[in-house]
Design a protein around this motif. Structure first.
Motif, mmCIF file in Angstrom:
data_model
loop_
_atom_site.group_PDB
_atom_site.id
_atom_site.type_symbol
_atom_site.label_atom_id
_atom_site.label_comp_id
_atom_site.label_asym_id
_atom_site.label_seq_id
_atom_site.Cartn_x
_atom_site.Cartn_y
_atom_site.Cartn_z
ATOM 1 N N ALA A 85 17.226 11.094 13.462
ATOM 2 C CA ALA A 85 18.075 11.042 12.280
ATOM 3 C C ALA A 85 17.573 9.991 11.281
ATOM 4 O O ALA A 85 17.548 10.222 10.069
ATOM 5 C CB ALA A 85 19.515 10.742 12.685
ATOM 6 N N PHE A 86 17.175 8.839 11.798
ATOM 7 C CA PHE A 86 16.704 7.770 10.914
ATOM 8 C C PHE A 86 15.369 8.150 10.276
ATOM 9 O O PHE A 86 15.155 7.920 9.074
ATOM 10 C CB PHE A 86 16.562 6.461 11.699
ATOM 11 N N ASN A 87 14.475 8.745 11.063
ATOM 12 C CA ASN A 87 13.171 9.127 10.528
ATOM 13 C C ASN A 87 13.289 10.166 9.425
ATOM 14 O O ASN A 87 12.429 10.245 8.536
ATOM 15 C CB ASN A 87 12.275 9.656 11.646
ATOM 16 N N SER A 88 14.344 10.969 9.458
ATOM 17 C CA SER A 88 14.522 11.981 8.414
ATOM 18 C C SER A 88 14.900 11.363 7.067
ATOM 19 O O SER A 88 14.838 12.034 6.034
ATOM 20 C CB SER A 88 15.608 12.976 8.838
ATOM 21 N N LEU A 89 15.280 10.085 7.078
ATOM 22 C CA LEU A 89 15.681 9.415 5.843
ATOM 23 C C LEU A 89 14.507 8.880 5.039
ATOM 24 O O LEU A 89 14.637 8.639 3.830
ATOM 25 C CB LEU A 89 16.620 8.245 6.160
ATOM 26 N N TYR A 90 13.372 8.686 5.690
ATOM 27 C CA TYR A 90 12.242 8.042 5.014
ATOM 28 C C TYR A 90 11.763 8.848 3.807
ATOM 29 O O TYR A 90 11.827 10.078 3.778
ATOM 30 C CB TYR A 90 11.077 7.841 5.979
ATOM 31 N N ARG A 91 11.240 8.128 2.810
ATOM 32 C CA ARG A 91 10.626 8.725 1.634
ATOM 33 C C ARG A 91 9.209 8.165 1.480
ATOM 34 O O ARG A 91 8.899 7.102 1.997
ATOM 35 C CB ARG A 91 11.431 8.390 0.368
ATOM 36 N N ASP A 92 8.369 8.882 0.769
ATOM 37 C CA ASP A 92 7.050 8.337 0.435
ATOM 38 C C ASP A 92 7.237 7.088 -0.426
ATOM 39 O O ASP A 92 8.126 7.049 -1.287
ATOM 40 C CB ASP A 92 6.228 9.349 -0.354
ATOM 41 N N ILE A 93 6.423 6.082 -0.177
ATOM 42 C CA ILE A 93 6.522 4.876 -0.994
ATOM 43 C C ILE A 93 5.184 4.582 -1.657
ATOM 44 O O ILE A 93 4.123 5.000 -1.181
ATOM 45 C CB ILE A 93 6.982 3.649 -0.183
ATOM 46 N N GLN A 94 5.254 3.844 -2.755
ATOM 47 C CA GLN A 94 4.070 3.362 -3.442
ATOM 48 C C GLN A 94 4.011 1.847 -3.319
ATOM 49 O O GLN A 94 5.001 1.199 -2.997
ATOM 50 C CB GLN A 94 4.112 3.763 -4.919
ATOM 51 N N SER A 95 2.837 1.311 -3.569
ATOM 52 C CA SER A 95 2.659 -0.131 -3.495
ATOM 53 C C SER A 95 3.704 -0.831 -4.356
ATOM 54 O O SER A 95 3.889 -0.497 -5.520
ATOM 55 C CB SER A 95 1.260 -0.508 -3.970
ATOM 56 N N HIS A 122 0.847 -1.183 0.000
ATOM 57 C CA HIS A 122 0.000 0.000 0.000
ATOM 58 C C HIS A 122 0.887 1.240 0.000
ATOM 59 O O HIS A 122 2.025 1.202 0.472
ATOM 60 C CB HIS A 122 -0.920 0.032 1.228
ATOM 61 N N ASP A 123 0.382 2.342 -0.514
ATOM 62 C CA ASP A 123 1.111 3.604 -0.473
ATOM 63 C C ASP A 123 1.166 4.116 0.963
ATOM 64 O O ASP A 123 0.148 4.095 1.673
ATOM 65 C CB ASP A 123 0.418 4.653 -1.340
ATOM 66 N N ILE A 124 2.338 4.574 1.395
ATOM 67 C CA ILE A 124 2.499 5.095 2.751
ATOM 68 C C ILE A 124 3.401 6.324 2.688
ATOM 69 O O ILE A 124 4.436 6.318 2.014
ATOM 70 C CB ILE A 124 3.117 4.041 3.701
#
Length: 444
Positions: free
Chosen positions: A377-387, A344-346
């Motif tokens: 620091a780790f949370n700043s690395l996340y990107r939007d993802i698609q399914s 799922h997109d998140i």
């Protein structure tokens, strides 16, 4: 085969006579959409005829199928009639009338009435099959009855929810996205399809029961590809503000969590533990046995799919380890990677929320506070993802935890304690799902 052919021709004749009478009624009132109210009762008439024909094989199974068909058909007919009565001709038939012009009175007989009569006679095949060769009730009939009941509930509840929504003046011009409509744009169509899958399952034990599968297949194809979803949504997207956004976040047919609800599933899983029905080896197709991650060759120790309530597929996870080292649940002195495929997109911000909740669960509030800088620091690395996108977490002793998105390195956060807390969301004794952990650590 001959008794079935006789039954089919007889029921076709009955329903087509009814359709011709209905067509004659539509001419003076200039409303071909009255055929919609007959769609459900038409099946009830066919089912009753199968029971009453003097040459049919009466059985408990036939009585059950006639009852199932009649209850579904009469409820649907009543719902459509009370919904449409006094509202004039449906826009779909108005468009056809405009296209055909003066010929519509004649072509409507074939394009609308007789064609729907033919569909009714074909889709009702499971009832005709059982009427052609009676059979006793068996366990399959119970399964079919359960599937039928679920479908009927979906359809009836969805119709009721939409009617209540439209009855509120404050909802004028708004898109219905509450209740069952939050998970599928057409719970009534999905219910219709499920009803006929249930009816065909009841008929499967008959000698020609396999022919009955034509019924739900046809119903599903028409609802999803021809006269249901496509025709209705073409008009809705064009004329209803906000409907396009509703389409983008909501499943068209099969109930699924809306795209922005995927995070909620992850949060529920992390907060309350084993809420899903674990994992299964179907996840093997997502992960190769060996994988090279940034120059290091790792082997697959275990994999699994997390399904919320055993139905909704949320993600698949694969646990990779150094083949030269014994498998350890949490990072210590060995290479380790966890690769996750999401269905799922998140949003990136939602991953940050899930990470905080997960570390709090497995390590506690004190560790959460101590690791606040690493977590930030780790949370700043996340990107939007698609399914279909992948996140890979790779731990290297002395270097820390690196996050990859579809193979692209996003950054590294040092600290063994942080690595153990992060990997612990999936691999610790307090993991989000015990059965998933067992799949990821099969030999530990």
């Amino acid at each position: 085969m001959e008794p079935l052919l006789i039954n089919w021709l007889a029921t076709l004749g009955v329903v087509q006579v009814a359709m011709i009478l209905l067509w004659l009624r539509s001419l003076p009132i200039k409303d071909a959409s009255i055929v919609d109210s007959f769609w459900g009762p038409g099946y009830a008439i066919v089912a009753a005829a199968c029971l009453l024909f003097p040459w049919t094989s009466s059985s408990a199974t036939l009585v059950l199928l006639v009852s199932m068909t009649g209850i579904w058909g009469l409820r649907l007919g009543w719902h459509i009639w009370t919904r449409n009565h006094g509202n004039g001709e449906d826009f779909r038939y108005r468009e056809w009338r405009e296209e055909e012009g003066a010929r519509f009175w004649w072509t409507s007989l074939f394009k609308v009435f007789l064609f729907q009569g033919l569909l009714i006679s074909v889709i009702s095949l499971p009832v005709q099959i059982v009427a052609s060769g009676g059979r006793p009730l068996d366990p399959a009939a119970i399964t079919g009855l359960v599937v039928w009941a679920i479908g009927l509930a979906f359809e009836a509840i969805g119709d009721w929810q939409l009617r209540q929504f439209k009855a509120d003046p404050d909802n004028a011009g708004k898109v219905m996205d509450k209740g069952l409509w939050r998970y599928t744009r057409h719970p009534n169509y999905f219910g219709d399809s499920l009803v006929w899958w249930g009816i065909s399952i009841v008929a499967m034990g008959s000698d020609l029961g396999a022919w009955g599968l034509l019924s739900p297949i046809l119903m599903t194809v028409f609802l999803t590809r021809i006269s249901g979803v496509p025709m209705l949504e073409k008009n809705m997207i064009k004329n209803k503000p906000g409907y396009q956004e509703y389409v983008e976040r909501t499943s068209a047919f099969v109930p699924l969590p809306p795209k922005n609800a995927a995070t909620a599933l992850l949060i529920v899983a992390i907060t309350f533990g084993a809420t899903g029905v674990g994992a299964n080896t179907f996840s093997d197709r997502y992960f190769p046995e060996r994988k090279i991650i940034n120059g290091n060759e790792l082997v697959l120790a275990g994999s699994g799919v997390y399904r919320y309530l055993g139905v909704i597929k949320v993600f698949a996870a694969g646990h990779y380890v150094d083949p030269r080292q014994p498998v350890q649940p949490l990072p210590d002195r060995e290479l380790k990677a966890l690769e996750i495929v999401y269905f799922h997109d998140i949003d990136a911000g939602d991953f940050a929320d899930v990470t905080i909740r997960g570390i709090r669960k497995v390590a506690g509030d004190q560790a959460l506070e101590q690791l606040s800088r690493e977590i930030q620091a780790f949370n700043s690395l996340y990107r939007d993802i698609q399914s279909g996108d992948r996140y890979t977490l790779k731990f290297e002793p002395g270097r820390g935890t690196t996050l990859y998105h579809n193979g692209q390195r996003l950054g590294t956060v040092r600290g063994d304690q942080f690595a153990r807390a992060l990997f612990g969301i999936w691999l610790s004794d307090s993991s989000m799902d015990d059965r998933l952990r067992e799949r990821l650590l099969p030999n530990s």
